[in-house]
Design an enzyme around this catalytic site. Structure first.
Site, PDB file in Angstrom:
ATOM      1  N   ASP A 241       0.922  -1.200  -0.069  1.00 55.52           N
ATOM      2  CA  ASP A 241      -0.123   0.047   0.103  1.00 55.52           C
ATOM      3  C   ASP A 241       0.877   1.208  -0.094  1.00 55.52           C
ATOM      4  O   ASP A 241       1.703   1.345   0.992  1.00 55.52           O
ATOM      5  CB  ASP A 241      -0.796   0.071   1.318  1.00 55.52           C
ATOM      6  CG  ASP A 241      -1.900  -0.931   1.173  1.00 55.52           C
ATOM      7  OD1 ASP A 241      -2.234  -1.628   0.095  1.00 55.52           O
ATOM      8  OD2 ASP A 241      -2.791  -1.294   2.116  1.00 55.52           O
TER       9      ASP A 241
ATOM     10  N   ASP B 153     -14.124  -5.188  -2.758  1.00 55.49           N
ATOM     11  CA  ASP B 153     -14.109  -4.858  -1.110  1.00 55.49           C
ATOM     12  C   ASP B 153     -15.562  -5.535  -0.533  1.00 55.49           C
ATOM     13  O   ASP B 153     -16.367  -4.724  -0.844  1.00 55.49           O
ATOM     14  CB  ASP B 153     -13.987  -3.426  -0.774  1.00 55.49           C
ATOM     15  CG  ASP B 153     -12.737  -3.064  -0.778  1.00 55.49           C
ATOM     16  OD1 ASP B 153     -11.424  -3.919  -1.073  1.00 55.49           O
ATOM     17  OD2 ASP B 153     -12.123  -1.770  -1.010  1.00 55.49           O
TER      18      ASP B 153
END
Lengths: 257, 199
Positions: A11, A130
């Protein structure tokens, strides 16, 4: 026989890897290029870079990172975060990405998957979902897991496959960051709903949980972040464990199983 | 000088980056005139059979590449660049490929499609490209179609994905692989180096 892929996820925010890194021997521990090289040395099967920065500048920095990594690291690279158009896909691929991951933008405009697949081939289009449990099954969320799109995850996964997605990156919002294990039921349901590969993500804390994602969740690959970045396990540790537990993994040629 | 044929689909630049890393001189070939002066040719590729042939047509690269192949000049086809050496693909049977090898390009009918990930290559017939690589070495695959040649003699590497299929072929100076050596870490770089070293 195909092997199960171990995929470190980086990330990146404004050019730095976040989620914490503990590799003391790296001079600049949060440097994505150094980390990418480290993971290639550890036999990582692919790498995923997610741009979590909100700014335009963060996007540009990400492309420059991918450009640098692709000159030194020769395993597949996926780039996600902020991919909203075919032009964004083209720029990421041009910078050196092999695949692009789309999430919110595809829910807003599913045709983006079809257009990307037609232009670049289905194999480079990864649909990132998600997923969060609701009273009515799992829903696909947008905006980093903050907003419920109302879409049923299984229906969305099937639609995405039909539109041209080549792979599904399935992140469980409920399990993410808990280290309590993958959402096995979610993973298995999605893996059974589609015929494209499914990457399980979110919740890994122990080696048996990773095996379970494959054995029970039917995942084709697992995505890992903190577990690797904090140095608790190396990719090779995970592969040794999986190999000992009847899961086939890849080794480089000088190593034996 | 190695020429990498760029017909504008997928991520073709990664082959160039791998060659740069190995210190092998290469340049991108995107027009017929740019083939002048190259000694070896790589036809990389990901994506669809039809789109690839159409793009090559648009760039007027079909004829020069076909001539190159007909003259048996040093050549490496990668993934889709292997498949379009055959007569036609199952995906779009009306679109002809280069047709230097006879046989079909069917779609996988088992397992997850596309095959995405690392799989073994058994070098059923050792060639200069497999030198220094262990039999059963891992390479990265990313494809939904595979080649089914009529002449078994061209096959030099095989892979299992529900079925056993050819993942590496060779005849004369023409080599082609179904996997992506430019994305296969050390094994891939070794295989590319072997090809670069061919005289």
């Amino acid at each position: 026989m195909m092997t199960i892929r171990i995929i470190p996820c980086l990330d990146v925010d404004e050019g730095r890897v976040v989620k914490g890194i503990k590799f003391s021997e790296l001079r600049d521990a949060g440097d994505p290029v150094a980390l990418a090289r480290r993971y290639q040395e550890q036999n990582a099967d692919e790498l995923v870079f997610l741009d979590i920065g909100a700014s335009h500048q963060s996007r540009e920095t990400m492309l420059s990172i991918v450009e640098q990594v692709s000159q030194q690291v020769f395993i597949p690279l996926t780039v996600g975060g902020g991919i909203r158009s075919v032009e964004d896909m083209r720029r990421a691929l041009q910078a050196g990405a092999d695949k692009v991951a789309v999430c919110s933008a595809a829910l807003r405009d599913p045709q983006l998957l079809a257009e990307g697949a037609a232009r670049f081939g289905a194999q480079c289009i990864v649909l990132s979902i998600d997923a969060k449990r609701t009273e009515n099954g799992w829903h696909a969320y947008t905006h980093g897991g903050r907003r419920d799109s109302g879409r049923d995850v299984l229906a969305w996964a099937r639609e995405a496959e039909a539109l041209g997605a080549g792979e599904i990156l399935l992140n469980s919002i409920d399990m993410d960051g808990t280290q309590a294990g993958y959402d096995l039921e979610l993973t298995r349901r999605v893996a059974e709903a589609v015929n494209i590969p499914v990457i399980a993500s979110g919740g890994a804390g122990t080696l048996p949980q990773i095996r379970d994602a494959v054995a029970q969740g039917k995942a084709d690959a697992v995505l890992l972040a903190s577990l690797l970045h904090y140095g608790e396990f190396t990719v090779n540790d995970i592969k040794s464990y999986l190999a000992d537990n009847q899961v086939e993994v890849r080794w480089s040629s000088h190593q034996s199983i | 000088m190695i020429g990498i044929v760029d017909y504008g689909a997928g991520n073709l630049r990664s082959v160039k980056k791998a060659l740069d890393f190995l210190g092998a001189e290469s340049r991108i070939v995107a027009a017929p005139g740019e083939i002048e002066g190259i000694e070896k040719m790589i036809l990389p590729g990901v994506g669809a059979f039809r789109a690839a042939m159409e793009k090559l047509q648009e760039k007027k690269l079909i004829q020069p590449v076909a001539e190159w192949l007909a003259e048996d000049r040093p050549f490496l086809g990668i993934c889709l660049g292997m498949q379009i050496l055959f007569e036609s693909g199952e995906e779009s049977p009306e679109v002809p490929g280069f047709g230097i090898f006879r046989g079909a390009v069917p779609r996988f009918r088992q397992g997850r499609v596309p095959q995405i990930g690392w799989n073994r290559v058994r070098f059923s017939r050792p060639t200069l490209l497999s030198e220094g690589l262990e039999d059963g070495a891992f390479f990265y695959f990313l494809h939904g179609f595979y080649v089914a040649p009529q002449e078994a003699s061209i096959v030099c590497g095989e892979t299992e994905y529900g079925i056993r299929y050819p993942s590496m072929i060779q005849r004369g100076n023409i080599y082609a692989v179904q996997f992506h050596p430019e994305k296969s870490a050390d094994n891939g770089l070794k295989l590319l180096q072997n090809w670069v070293d061919l005289s």
